[in-house]
Enzyme design. Structure first.
Site, short mmCIF file in Angstrom:
data_model
loop_
_atom_site.label_atom_id
_atom_site.label_comp_id
_atom_site.label_asym_id
_atom_site.label_seq_id
_atom_site.Cartn_x
_atom_site.Cartn_y
_atom_site.Cartn_z
N HIS A 302 0.85 -1.19 0.00
CA HIS A 302 0.00 0.00 0.00
C HIS A 302 0.88 1.23 0.00
O HIS A 302 1.94 1.23 0.62
CB HIS A 302 -0.91 0.01 1.24
CG HIS A 302 -2.07 0.93 1.09
ND1 HIS A 302 -1.99 2.27 1.36
CD2 HIS A 302 -3.33 0.70 0.67
CE1 HIS A 302 -3.16 2.82 1.12
NE2 HIS A 302 -3.99 1.90 0.69
N ASP A 359 -7.98 -5.45 0.11
CA ASP A 359 -8.48 -6.29 -0.98
C ASP A 359 -8.08 -7.75 -0.84
O ASP A 359 -8.58 -8.61 -1.56
CB ASP A 359 -7.97 -5.76 -2.32
CG ASP A 359 -8.57 -4.41 -2.63
OD1 ASP A 359 -9.78 -4.26 -2.41
OD2 ASP A 359 -7.85 -3.51 -3.06
N1 CMC Z 1 4.19 -7.52 -4.88
C1 CMC Z 1 5.54 -7.49 -5.05
N2 CMC Z 1 6.29 -6.39 -4.87
C2 CMC Z 1 5.65 -5.27 -4.51
C3 CMC Z 1 4.27 -5.23 -4.31
C4 CMC Z 1 3.52 -6.41 -4.51
N3 CMC Z 1 2.19 -6.42 -4.34
N4 CMC Z 1 3.89 -3.97 -3.96
C5 CMC Z 1 5.02 -3.24 -3.94
N5 CMC Z 1 6.10 -4.04 -4.26
C6 CMC Z 1 7.52 -3.63 -4.27
C7 CMC Z 1 7.84 -2.80 -5.49
O1 CMC Z 1 8.27 -3.62 -6.57
C8 CMC Z 1 8.95 -1.92 -4.96
O2 CMC Z 1 10.13 -2.70 -4.88
P1 CMC Z 1 11.59 -2.01 -5.10
O3 CMC Z 1 11.72 -0.99 -4.00
O4 CMC Z 1 12.55 -3.13 -5.02
O5 CMC Z 1 11.53 -1.38 -6.46
C9 CMC Z 1 8.52 -1.64 -3.52
O6 CMC Z 1 7.71 -2.78 -3.14
C10 CMC Z 1 7.69 -0.36 -3.35
O7 CMC Z 1 6.58 -0.45 -4.25
P2 CMC Z 1 5.97 0.76 -5.07
O8 CMC Z 1 5.46 0.26 -6.36
O9 CMC Z 1 6.94 1.89 -5.10
O10 CMC Z 1 4.79 1.17 -4.13
P3 CMC Z 1 3.59 2.12 -4.51
O11 CMC Z 1 3.28 2.88 -3.29
O12 CMC Z 1 3.90 2.91 -5.74
O13 CMC Z 1 2.41 1.10 -4.90
C11 CMC Z 1 0.60 -0.40 -4.66
C12 CMC Z 1 1.41 0.72 -4.00
C13 CMC Z 1 -0.61 -0.69 -3.78
C14 CMC Z 1 0.12 0.05 -6.02
C15 CMC Z 1 1.51 -1.65 -4.77
O14 CMC Z 1 1.90 -2.10 -3.50
C16 CMC Z 1 0.83 -2.78 -5.54
O15 CMC Z 1 0.92 -2.81 -6.78
N6 CMC Z 1 0.12 -3.72 -4.83
C17 CMC Z 1 -0.65 -4.75 -5.52
C18 CMC Z 1 -1.99 -4.17 -5.95
C19 CMC Z 1 -2.94 -3.98 -4.79
O16 CMC Z 1 -3.10 -4.85 -3.94
N7 CMC Z 1 -3.61 -2.81 -4.77
C20 CMC Z 1 -4.64 -2.49 -3.78
C21 CMC Z 1 -4.24 -1.38 -2.89
S1 CMC Z 1 -5.31 -1.27 -1.42
C22 CMC Z 1 -6.85 -0.77 -2.02
C23 CMC Z 1 -6.87 0.65 -2.35
O17 CMC Z 1 -6.99 1.49 -1.43
O18 CMC Z 1 -6.76 0.96 -3.53
#
Ligand code: CMC
Length: 418
Positions: A302, A359
């Site tokens: 998140h 989720d």
């Molecule tokens: N699986 C594997 N790696 C992950 C995941 C995941 N679900 N989420 C983040 N990471 C890694 C990402 O690759 C990055 O690694 P590194 O630092 O080595 O490059 C690190 O963790 C930080 O991730 P980020 O992409 O910079 O984080 P963000 O804040 O931009 O994205 C997110 C947040 C929710 C989009 C992401 O965690 C994700 O894609 N999760 C899966 C989709 C999901 O479950 N979404 C629902 C969110 S909760 C409901 C809502 O309120 O929308």
């Protein structure tokens, strides 16, 4: 004296005001930065940008706390209904008996959708994604309620349109479901509470109390989540003074994405894929960790929570309870639990503070309630609508409201390039 932050830009040194929130968050007010220095800030994904001042929702991502108007989400789930929480989120206070009654009555009166909107829903292919139909139906309402298209709605109009749209969206979501099933639409039953009526319009049967209660809690859990992607979208669209129908329709579209609300559908699809693959989730965890592989563990991580998502904690405890009450034995739940334990003990997820989010478990409950996978994100939209409307209302009522118009750092060709 109010605090300031000093910024040294070489020939320019300026002091920027510091704003402190009531729960201790601190922000540097850069609204005069470009005017005085020529600099803008760069914040990819806006993870460090406070786009507004807000009184609605507080989140501590570090401590795993979520509060609406000062009330903890756990207490709202235990002691209030979805409509009480909605009233709170939109109006700032929990309703007294009379206010709640009037709110409920206005929603019931708003639960009949125009024939034209029914026809629009019916005109979609039966297998069209329900989120696309829901978004289209929402914006279509603008054609049937022109009295709410004024650029500046009066206080009375705002008091009317919010419960009206809560009623309309409930009926639209149920009709979208019926359409996907190839079934006729069912009219709202005004003797039923909001969630029970929604389930009735979906299934044609009056739901059992446990099911209606479980869904009501799920809706409360989704009621608002401050400046997430869809709420920000509603604010951005509304900031141009586009009407509420258009703003909400855009919010529904933003929610559809698998990184946001669409994750609940993606989680179930991922769990089913693991099941079809023989149930070994280690392979999927390895894929999620592989930087060459775009796969992510859906329902994990998140932008704000760097601790357990408090909504996931509530859902998790409900999940076992609901499945037991419904006598459902879902092997996907075992896969989800195994996946969760393995990921939580894995260095990759621990180092990045990736915990299960709302989720991760919601889909399993929706599935147990008999709701098809492609409707999960519609359920999220139904729950999130009070938050979207509260964010929109707060924005349009703020004397500081301006059209949202970010800047950029241009990196393309220049005339010297040619
Ligand atoms: N699986 C594997 N790696 C992950 C995941 C995941 N679900 N989420 C983040 N990471 C890694 C990402 O690759 C990055 O690694 P590194 O630092 O080595 O490059 C690190 O963790 C930080 O991730 P980020 O992409 O910079 O984080 P963000 O804040 O931009 O994205 C997110 C947040 C929710 C989009 C992401 O965690 C994700 O894609 N999760 C899966 C989709 C999901 O479950 N979404 C629902 C969110 S909760 C409901 C809502 O309120 O929308």
């Amino acid at each position: 004296m109010s605090k300031t932050a000093k910024l040294d830009l070489g020939e320019n040194q300026i002091e920027l005001p510091i704003i402190e929130g009531t729960e201790g968050e601190k922000a540097i007010d850069i609204s005069k930065l470009r005017g005085t220095t020529g600099f803008i800030t760069y914040d990819n994904g806006l993870g460090n940008t406070g786009a507004c001042l807000s009184d609605i929702t507080f989140i501590s991502g570090e401590k795993g706390i979520l509060k609406h108007r000062g009330y903890l989400i756990e207490d709202l789930c235990k002691n209030s209904s979805f409509l009480e929480t909605s009233f709170l989120v939109v109006n700032g206070e929990l309703p007294n008996a009379d206010q709640l009654n009037r709110f409920k009555t206005a929603i019931k009166e708003g639960s009949k959708i125009p024939e034209g909107v029914k026809n629009i829903i019916k005109s979609f292919p039966q297998d069209a994604h329900p989120m696309g139909i829901t978004s289209a139906a929402m914006v279509a309402l603008s054609g049937f309620y022109p009295q709410f298209l004024d650029q500046d709605l009066s206080a009375d109009q705002k008091t009317q349109i919010i419960p009206l749209l809560m009623g309309q969206l409930k009926t639209i979501c149920a009709a979208v479901y019926r359409h996907g099933q190839g079934k006729d639409f069912i009219d709202s039953d005004s003797s039923l509470d909001y969630t029970a009526d929604f389930l009735y319009m979906m299934t044609g049967e009056k739901p059992n109390e446990d099911i209606a209660k479980a869904l009501d809690v799920l809706l409360i859990l989704h009621a608002d989540h401050e400046q997430n992607c869809s709420a920000s979208t509603v604010r951005v669209v509304g900031s141009s003074k586009a009407n509420l129908f258009a703003s909400l329709s855009a919010g529904i579209d933003a929610l559809w994405g698998p990184l946001h609300g669409g994750a609940n559908q993606a989680v179930l699809e991922m769990l089913a894929a693991i099941q079809n693959d023989g149930g070994g989730y280690e392979k999927f965890i390895a894929k999620a960790k592989d930087k060459e592989d775009p796969f992510r563990l859906m329902g994990f991580g998140h932008r704000v929570y760097k601790n357990f998502d408090p909504r996931a904690k509530v859902i998790k405890s409900y999940c076992d309870e609901v499945l037991e009450k419904l006598n459902v034995n879902d092997p996907l739940l075992d896969i989800a639990k195994g996946l969760e334990t393995t990921a939580l003990n894995d260095e990759y997820f621990a180092a990045r503070k990736l915990f299960p989010n709302v989720d991760f478990y919601s889909g399993i409950i929706y599935k147990a309630l008999g709701i098809p996978t492609n409707m999960f994100t519609v359920m999220f939209a139904l729950g999130r609508q009070p938050g979207w409307m509260a964010q929109w209302k707060e924005m349009i009522e703020s004397p500081a409201m301006r059209i949202t118009r970010p800047r950029q750092v241009y990196q393309g060709k220049t005339s010297e390039t040619f």
